[in-house]
Every structure is written in C-alpha cells, then in structure tokens.
Design a protein around this motif. Structure first.
Motif, PDB file in Angstrom:
ATOM      1  N   ILE A 148       0.841  -1.203   0.000  1.00 52.40           N
ATOM      2  CA  ILE A 148       0.000   0.000   0.000  1.00 52.40           C
ATOM      3  C   ILE A 148       0.878   1.256   0.000  1.00 52.40           C
ATOM      4  N   CYS A 149       1.930   1.248   0.801  1.00 53.98           N
ATOM      5  CA  CYS A 149       2.792   2.433   0.894  1.00 53.98           C
ATOM      6  C   CYS A 149       3.537   2.680  -0.413  1.00 53.98           C
ATOM      7  N   GLU A 150       3.947   1.594  -1.073  1.00 57.39           N
ATOM      8  CA  GLU A 150       4.667   1.753  -2.349  1.00 57.39           C
ATOM      9  C   GLU A 150       3.776   2.339  -3.440  1.00 57.39           C
ATOM     10  N   ARG A 151       2.472   2.123  -3.306  1.00 57.56           N
ATOM     11  CA  ARG A 151       1.554   2.581  -4.363  1.00 57.56           C
ATOM     12  C   ARG A 151       0.579   3.634  -3.851  1.00 57.56           C
ATOM     13  N   ASP A 152       1.009   4.414  -2.881  1.00 59.58           N
ATOM     14  CA  ASP A 152       0.148   5.422  -2.255  1.00 59.58           C
ATOM     15  C   ASP A 152      -0.123   6.577  -3.234  1.00 59.58           C
ATOM     16  N   PHE A 153      -1.361   6.634  -3.720  1.00 62.67           N
ATOM     17  CA  PHE A 153      -1.744   7.643  -4.721  1.00 62.67           C
ATOM     18  C   PHE A 153      -1.712   9.062  -4.145  1.00 62.67           C
ATOM     19  N   LEU A 154      -2.030   9.186  -2.850  1.00 69.69           N
ATOM     20  CA  LEU A 154      -2.199  10.523  -2.275  1.00 69.69           C
ATOM     21  C   LEU A 154      -0.912  11.172  -1.799  1.00 69.69           C
ATOM     22  N   LYS A 155       0.088  10.377  -1.519  1.00 76.22           N
ATOM     23  CA  LYS A 155       1.301  10.903  -0.877  1.00 76.22           C
ATOM     24  C   LYS A 155       1.885  12.109  -1.621  1.00 76.22           C
ATOM     25  N   GLY A 156       2.050  13.203  -0.887  1.00 78.11           N
ATOM     26  CA  GLY A 156       2.626  14.415  -1.459  1.00 78.11           C
ATOM     27  C   GLY A 156       1.601  15.326  -2.118  1.00 78.11           C
ATOM     28  N   LYS A 157       0.348  14.865  -2.200  1.00 74.49           N
ATOM     29  CA  LYS A 157      -0.673  15.680  -2.885  1.00 74.49           C
ATOM     30  C   LYS A 157      -1.407  16.567  -1.886  1.00 74.49           C
ATOM     31  N   GLU A 158      -1.904  17.688  -2.399  1.00 76.15           N
ATOM     32  CA  GLU A 158      -2.685  18.607  -1.582  1.00 76.15           C
ATOM     33  C   GLU A 158      -4.127  18.113  -1.560  1.00 76.15           C
ATOM     34  N   ILE A 159      -4.654  17.901  -0.376  1.00 71.12           N
ATOM     35  CA  ILE A 159      -5.990  17.289  -0.289  1.00 71.12           C
ATOM     36  C   ILE A 159      -6.867  17.979   0.754  1.00 71.12           C
ATOM     37  N   THR A 160      -8.167  17.701   0.640  1.00 77.75           N
ATOM     38  CA  THR A 160      -9.120  18.071   1.688  1.00 77.75           C
ATOM     39  C   THR A 160      -9.827  16.781   2.061  1.00 77.75           C
ATOM     40  N   VAL A 161      -9.899  16.508   3.372  1.00 76.75           N
ATOM     41  CA  VAL A 161     -10.585  15.292   3.801  1.00 76.75           C
ATOM     42  C   VAL A 161     -11.800  15.677   4.629  1.00 76.75           C
ATOM     43  N   PHE A 162     -12.924  15.078   4.305  1.00 74.21           N
ATOM     44  CA  PHE A 162     -14.146  15.289   5.078  1.00 74.21           C
ATOM     45  C   PHE A 162     -14.346  14.064   5.947  1.00 74.21           C
ATOM     46  N   ASN A 163     -14.377  14.306   7.253  1.00 70.12           N
ATOM     47  CA  ASN A 163     -14.472  13.205   8.199  1.00 70.12           C
ATOM     48  C   ASN A 163     -15.506  13.615   9.248  1.00 70.12           C
ATOM     49  N   ASP A 164     -16.687  13.010   9.219  1.00 67.74           N
ATOM     50  CA  ASP A 164     -17.838  13.443  10.041  1.00 67.74           C
ATOM     51  C   ASP A 164     -18.015  14.951   9.884  1.00 67.74           C
ATOM     52  N   GLU A 165     -17.928  15.684  10.998  1.00 62.84           N
ATOM     53  CA  GLU A 165     -18.110  17.139  10.865  1.00 62.84           C
ATOM     54  C   GLU A 165     -16.785  17.839  10.568  1.00 62.84           C
ATOM     55  N   LYS A 166     -15.701  17.069  10.634  1.00 64.59           N
ATOM     56  CA  LYS A 166     -14.385  17.679  10.478  1.00 64.59           C
ATOM     57  C   LYS A 166     -13.996  17.848   9.008  1.00 64.59           C
ATOM     58  N   ARG A 167     -13.258  18.916   8.748  1.00 64.99           N
ATOM     59  CA  ARG A 167     -12.725  19.115   7.404  1.00 64.99           C
ATOM     60  C   ARG A 167     -11.246  19.422   7.594  1.00 64.99           C
ATOM     61  N   VAL A 168     -10.402  18.599   6.987  1.00 65.05           N
ATOM     62  CA  VAL A 168      -8.966  18.766   7.194  1.00 65.05           C
ATOM     63  C   VAL A 168      -8.311  19.065   5.852  1.00 65.05           C
ATOM     64  N   GLU A 169      -7.538  20.135   5.804  1.00 64.79           N
ATOM     65  CA  GLU A 169      -6.843  20.497   4.566  1.00 64.79           C
ATOM     66  C   GLU A 169      -5.349  20.418   4.767  1.00 64.79           C
ATOM     67  N   GLY A 170      -4.638  19.849   3.819  1.00 66.24           N
ATOM     68  CA  GLY A 170      -3.189  19.784   3.978  1.00 66.24           C
ATOM     69  C   GLY A 170      -2.552  18.905   2.927  1.00 66.24           C
ATOM     70  N   ILE A 171      -1.346  18.440   3.234  1.00 66.60           N
ATOM     71  CA  ILE A 171      -0.615  17.573   2.298  1.00 66.60           C
ATOM     72  C   ILE A 171      -0.603  16.153   2.864  1.00 66.60           C
ATOM     73  N   ALA A 172      -0.974  15.180   2.028  1.00 70.86           N
ATOM     74  CA  ALA A 172      -0.946  13.779   2.476  1.00 70.86           C
ATOM     75  C   ALA A 172       0.512  13.345   2.641  1.00 70.86           C
ATOM     76  N   GLN A 173       0.792  12.737   3.793  1.00 69.02           N
ATOM     77  CA  GLN A 173       2.184  12.366   4.083  1.00 69.02           C
ATOM     78  C   GLN A 173       2.406  10.867   4.103  1.00 69.02           C
ATOM     79  N   GLY A 174       1.338  10.101   3.867  1.00 69.77           N
ATOM     80  CA  GLY A 174       1.498   8.646   3.885  1.00 69.77           C
ATOM     81  C   GLY A 174       0.455   8.016   4.799  1.00 69.77           C
ATOM     82  N   ILE A 175       0.688   6.758   5.120  1.00 71.85           N
ATOM     83  CA  ILE A 175      -0.280   5.974   5.907  1.00 71.85           C
ATOM     84  C   ILE A 175       0.467   5.351   7.086  1.00 71.85           C
TER      85      ILE A 175
END
Ligand code: BTN
Length: 235
Positions: free
Chosen positions: A182-209
C-alpha cells in the motif's frame, strides 16, 4: 469458487444482504446494476461491460474489529494485483482508503458494508464499459488503458480469490506485506488534499499511511491522523 451471475440486478451488495444463503466463497455478479451504490450514498454507474460484483465474509468472534478495519486495504490490493496480472503492467495506485487509480483517474471503487453477521465486499471495476461523459476526466477503464477488451468473469474470480487468500494471510498476522504494498503505491502521498471526516474538514498535504492504516496529513499548524474520511484532491 461458487458464482451467481445476473443479467441485471439492483445492486450486488443489496442482493447479498437480502439472501442469507450466500456464504463465503460465493461471488454474486451482474452484467448491469439498476441501482448500483457507491460510498456516502452516491450512485454508482454500472452499465454493461464492467465488473460489478460482491462476496462476503462471515463475522468471526475471534477476529478483532481492528482487523476487520483492514478489509478495504485487502480489497484494493487484491484488485490492483489482479489488474496488474491481466494487463501485464504495474500502473495501479491505491487511494486511501480503498479506491484504485491509474494516473489521475479512478478505475475501481469499493463499498464494504456490514449486514447482521456478514461483511459484504462490493467491488466495481471499469473494464470494457464506456465511461459516462460527466466522468471522462476523473475515471478510466481497463479497455481505455490497454486499447483492447478483457474477460470480465476472469477478472472477477481473480480478485475474489486474491481477496480470500490475502485475508487469510492477514488474520495469520501478515499485515506487513500488505502495508508495504500500500505504501509503495500510495496515490495521495505528497498531494494537496481536503478530507471530510464526520463534521471535520482537514486540509493539507498527504504524508502517507501509518502502520495501523490511518492517513497522515500535515496541515498549516499540525499533523493529523485520520481513520476514515472522504478525500478530495486539490486541482
Ligand atoms: C465507491 O467508490 O463509491 C464505491 C463503489 C462500489 C461499487 C460496487 S459495484 C458492485 C457493488 N454493488 C453496489 O451497488 N456497489 C458495489
């Protein structure tokens, strides 16, 4: 592996929910779904030519919920390996928590649901089907990538076989191998993203899993670890 094919069905996940008789190692698939469902209540277009299928796992009291939380990874890794085998190229990336991508386009979506004492694993892969106009920028199919058609049933069976095999390794304590994949093929790593998690909204750069499957995001002020959520990429 037992298989039941339908010309058309509302949704292969819904069918398994209704039919208590469907046990493990039994794949239900349909040429078309009239009410294919995606995550978060989205509609999933399921026209002829795609792989629309589900199978299940019976809940085992000896297996922890934490272990069951890894099922999305088992499913996406199985899809990615099966597609790599038939295409002969290792071009598939995994988008946390369980989508499969090629370049910047989604090729597969996974919907895992719990119903009574069964986990239903529903998988949709664009194989030979035409991608609808509204999705041509964001989705692709195996046929589009390879310029030829594929045997849908062969792919469905391969994915399900890999899933049960990898799941049995996982419960014997072999998460490490899946995690590296999974880590070798992590699509999000290094990308700028917004994550919606319940009421939370998190913006930033994906750093891995993390080793326990959480998404790591560095925001302006802190590092956040998320167990679930839906990810939108910043254009
Ligand atoms: C997603 O990415 O939102 C998940 C899509 C899951 C689609 C599959 S197709 C087979 C199974 N039956 C459904 O109704 N949905 C899943």
């Amino acid at each position: 592996m037992k298989r039941t094919r339908f010309i058309t069905l509302d949704s292969t996940n819904e069918y398994i929910k209704r039919e208590d008789s469907i046990g493990e190692y039994h794949i239900v698939y349909a040429d078309e779904q009239s009410a294919g469902r995606g995550r978060r209540g989205n509609k999933w277009s399921s026209s002829k030519g795609g792989a629309w299928f589900s199978f299940c796992l019976s809940e085992d009291a000896n297996i922890t919920q934490e272990m069951y939380g890894k099922l999305p990874f088992v499913a996406s890794v199985s899809v990615s390996e099966a597609l790599r085998e038939v295409l002969g190229e290792d071009v598939f990336k995994l988008k946390w928590v369980n989508d499969v991508y090629v370049s910047d386009k989604k090729i597969c979506g996974i919907l895992i649901e719990k119903s009574e004492k069964r986990f239903i694993i529903g998988i949709g892969i664009n194989i030979n089907n035409e991608i609808e106009m509204e999705y041509t920028d964001s989705r692709t199919s195996l046929k589009e990538i390879a310029g030829k058609s594929f045997d849908i049933e062969e792919i469905i069976v391969k994915v399900a076989e890999l899933f049960y095999e990898k799941y049995s390794y996982l419960i014997r304590g072999n998460w490490g191998e899946l995690y590296s994949y999974i880590c070798e093929r992590d699509f999000l790593k290094g990308k700028e993203i917004t994550v919606f998690n319940d009421e939370k909204r998190v913006e930033g750069i994906a750093q891995g899993i993390t080793i326990d499957g959480r998404l790591i995001i560095s925001t302006k002020d802190e590092t956040v670890f998320l167990e679930t959520g839906s990810v939108i990429l910043k254009k």
